[in-house]
Design a protein around this motif. Sequence first.
Motif, PDB file in Angstrom:
ATOM      1  N   TRP A  67       0.838  -1.211   0.000  1.00  0.00           N
ATOM      2  CA  TRP A  67       0.000   0.000   0.000  1.00  0.00           C
ATOM      3  C   TRP A  67       0.870   1.257   0.000  1.00  0.00           C
ATOM      4  CZ3 TRP A  67      -0.297   3.788   3.869  1.00  0.00           C
ATOM      5  CH2 TRP A  67      -1.269   4.765   3.665  1.00  0.00           C
ATOM      6  N   VAL A  68       1.945   1.248   0.800  1.00  0.00           N
ATOM      7  CA  VAL A  68       2.855   2.406   0.857  1.00  0.00           C
ATOM      8  C   VAL A  68       3.479   2.646  -0.516  1.00  0.00           C
ATOM      9  CG1 VAL A  68       5.043   3.260   1.815  1.00  0.00           C
ATOM     10  CG2 VAL A  68       3.365   2.169   3.313  1.00  0.00           C
ATOM     11  N   ASP A  69       3.948   1.587  -1.163  1.00  0.00           N
ATOM     12  CA  ASP A  69       4.563   1.723  -2.491  1.00  0.00           C
ATOM     13  C   ASP A  69       3.582   2.323  -3.488  1.00  0.00           C
ATOM     14  OD1 ASP A  69       6.913   0.666  -1.558  1.00  0.00           O
ATOM     15  OD2 ASP A  69       6.542  -1.366  -2.316  1.00  0.00           O
ATOM     16  N   LYS A  70       2.330   1.866  -3.418  1.00  0.00           N
ATOM     17  CA  LYS A  70       1.306   2.369  -4.355  1.00  0.00           C
ATOM     18  C   LYS A  70       1.067   3.866  -4.153  1.00  0.00           C
ATOM     19  CE  LYS A  70      -3.327   1.110  -6.022  1.00  0.00           C
ATOM     20  NZ  LYS A  70      -4.068   2.373  -5.813  1.00  0.00           N
ATOM     21  N   ILE A 124       4.011   9.313   5.375  1.00  0.00           N
ATOM     22  CA  ILE A 124       2.769   8.679   5.795  1.00  0.00           C
ATOM     23  C   ILE A 124       2.532   8.992   7.275  1.00  0.00           C
ATOM     24  CG2 ILE A 124       1.546   6.481   6.032  1.00  0.00           C
ATOM     25  CD1 ILE A 124       2.193   7.008   3.143  1.00  0.00           C
ATOM     26  N   THR A 125       1.326   9.406   7.613  1.00  0.00           N
ATOM     27  CA  THR A 125       1.036   9.736   9.008  1.00  0.00           C
ATOM     28  C   THR A 125       0.738   8.477   9.818  1.00  0.00           C
ATOM     29  OG1 THR A 125      -1.350   9.982   8.689  1.00  0.00           O
ATOM     30  CG2 THR A 125       0.036  11.928   8.279  1.00  0.00           C
ATOM     31  N   ASP A 126       0.862   8.600  11.142  1.00  0.00           N
ATOM     32  CA  ASP A 126       0.547   7.480  12.019  1.00  0.00           C
ATOM     33  C   ASP A 126      -0.895   7.027  11.834  1.00  0.00           C
ATOM     34  OD1 ASP A 126       3.100   7.745  12.964  1.00  0.00           O
ATOM     35  OD2 ASP A 126       2.550   8.425  14.980  1.00  0.00           O
ATOM     36  N   GLU A 127      -1.780   7.993  11.683  1.00  0.00           N
ATOM     37  CA  GLU A 127      -3.202   7.660  11.538  1.00  0.00           C
ATOM     38  C   GLU A 127      -3.454   6.825  10.283  1.00  0.00           C
ATOM     39  OE1 GLU A 127      -2.664  10.783  14.344  1.00  0.00           O
ATOM     40  OE2 GLU A 127      -2.029  10.664  12.231  1.00  0.00           O
ATOM     41  N   GLU A 128      -2.774   7.169   9.203  1.00  0.00           N
ATOM     42  CA  GLU A 128      -2.938   6.421   7.955  1.00  0.00           C
ATOM     43  C   GLU A 128      -2.419   4.993   8.106  1.00  0.00           C
ATOM     44  OE1 GLU A 128      -2.481   9.201   4.144  1.00  0.00           O
ATOM     45  OE2 GLU A 128      -0.886   9.523   5.608  1.00  0.00           O
ATOM     46  N   ILE A 165      -3.253  -0.833   8.722  1.00  0.00           N
ATOM     47  CA  ILE A 165      -2.991  -2.056   9.499  1.00  0.00           C
ATOM     48  C   ILE A 165      -4.305  -2.721   9.887  1.00  0.00           C
ATOM     49  CG2 ILE A 165      -2.167  -2.885  11.758  1.00  0.00           C
ATOM     50  CD1 ILE A 165       0.136  -0.868  11.503  1.00  0.00           C
ATOM     51  N   SER A 166      -5.256  -1.899  10.323  1.00  0.00           N
ATOM     52  CA  SER A 166      -6.567  -2.431  10.716  1.00  0.00           C
ATOM     53  C   SER A 166      -7.231  -3.138   9.527  1.00  0.00           C
ATOM     54  CB  SER A 166      -7.457  -1.301  11.226  1.00  0.00           C
ATOM     55  OG  SER A 166      -8.732  -1.766  11.565  1.00  0.00           O
TER      56      SER A 166
END
Length: 462
Positions: A428-431, A441-445, A450-451
């Motif tokens: 997801w991060v790569d995309k 990327i923020t902690d909330e994201e 993860i959820s």
Amino acid sequence: MEQRKVFINPQNNLLQLEEPIYKLVEVDQPNTFRNLFPYDEIPKIAFNDRIVPHNFPDEIFITDTTFRDGQQSRAPYTTEQIVTIYDYLHRLGGPKGIIRQCEFFLYSKKDRDAVYKCMEKGYKFPEITSWIRASKKDFELVKEIGMKETGILVSCSDYHIFYKMKMTRRKAMEHYLNIVRECLDTGIAARCHLEDITRSDIHGFVIPLCYELMKLSKEYNLPVKIRACDTMGYGVNFPGAVIPRSVQGIIYGLISHAGVPSKWLEWHGHNDFYKAVVNSTTAWLYGAAAVNCSLFGIGERTGNTPLEAMVFEYAQLKGSLDGMDTTVITELAQYYEKEIGYKLPSRTPFVGQNFNVTRAGIHADGLLKNEEIYNIFDTEKFLNRPVRVAISNTSGLAGIAHWINSYFNLKDKAVDKNDPLVVKVKEWVDKEYEEGRVTVITDEEILSQISKVKKELGIDTW
């Protein structure tokens, strides 16, 4: 001509020639050291290679100017905020009172209310002291409140004596000695703030003045402390540098020539040339028992020496924190941000949001294997700040795994960088970055992703 005595120095058992007595040098024109401080050029650092010995005091400590110099550069603290911060400083200083004193203004009702409420705490340390204008009325106010010591402004460079005060050196010296005598007459110990010492004539004015101040101290049997104020941040710590810029040269002169005891000598630095911390440490090493600081370096212009920095300098020099509770530093930082509304720069050592956060993937891989590789010390133990990684396009699988392990405190059940959960989040991060994202990327994201992945993989633990 009177011959100087030769005596055994008890510190090193060597014969030593008695130090000369420097007398006031009266001048018709101010000595502004234009060779070192040409206003239309960058100041110069000159050397004569005269080296002075280390003279580390038996006891060193920290004094605080958060409520004085720290209030000159920001909106004033409320009475409640001052009392709360004072509580924090008491806890931080520990049972030995390494944070020895706090200085307060007394001019407004708010300031005096804060002093009374802090006094009601009954703490031995930090001792409450004041900073006042040099007037008999203010001395009486200090005595009425019940303080044992007060700071007095004693400007000592020719810039101030000639251009601001419009005096000669002799007149300035007489003026200062009379002021200190008035203070001592009320039974209050004096702390003389030698403003702009790093542009002053050390042998021609500063040492003769301090020599006379020490004579007053003996006459009244009361301390007369000396605060060497690097008001413009010109001080340097380089061995062999010339005075008035040499920190160790100034400290040596005040102790050896003026007879100021280490326990009464204090350094007050500013950060105009990024040297506030190293200069304060140098002052300790060469004989000043105290360094004067403000929380997070908040002070005039570029600020003062950060108090939290000197807590860790103390520990490195002494080999011990001597009971100081460094976790209070993190609590103070949170209090400033949440309650006072002061935003600490994110890269500020020890307290900034990112001070122990890494973004590089190769660093994160090292942290995952052993956090000592890329963390300065156990930040979780000393600051309640576990080492963290920020997720970006360079974090890699190791960075994401470390983020998960540290955020969820998965010490015994740590996920590996090849864990399916980590791999999915990395996809997801790569995309995100393939589609043009440029921000971290923020902690909330990350938590949201993860959820989502946990549901996909049927993971219900942690």
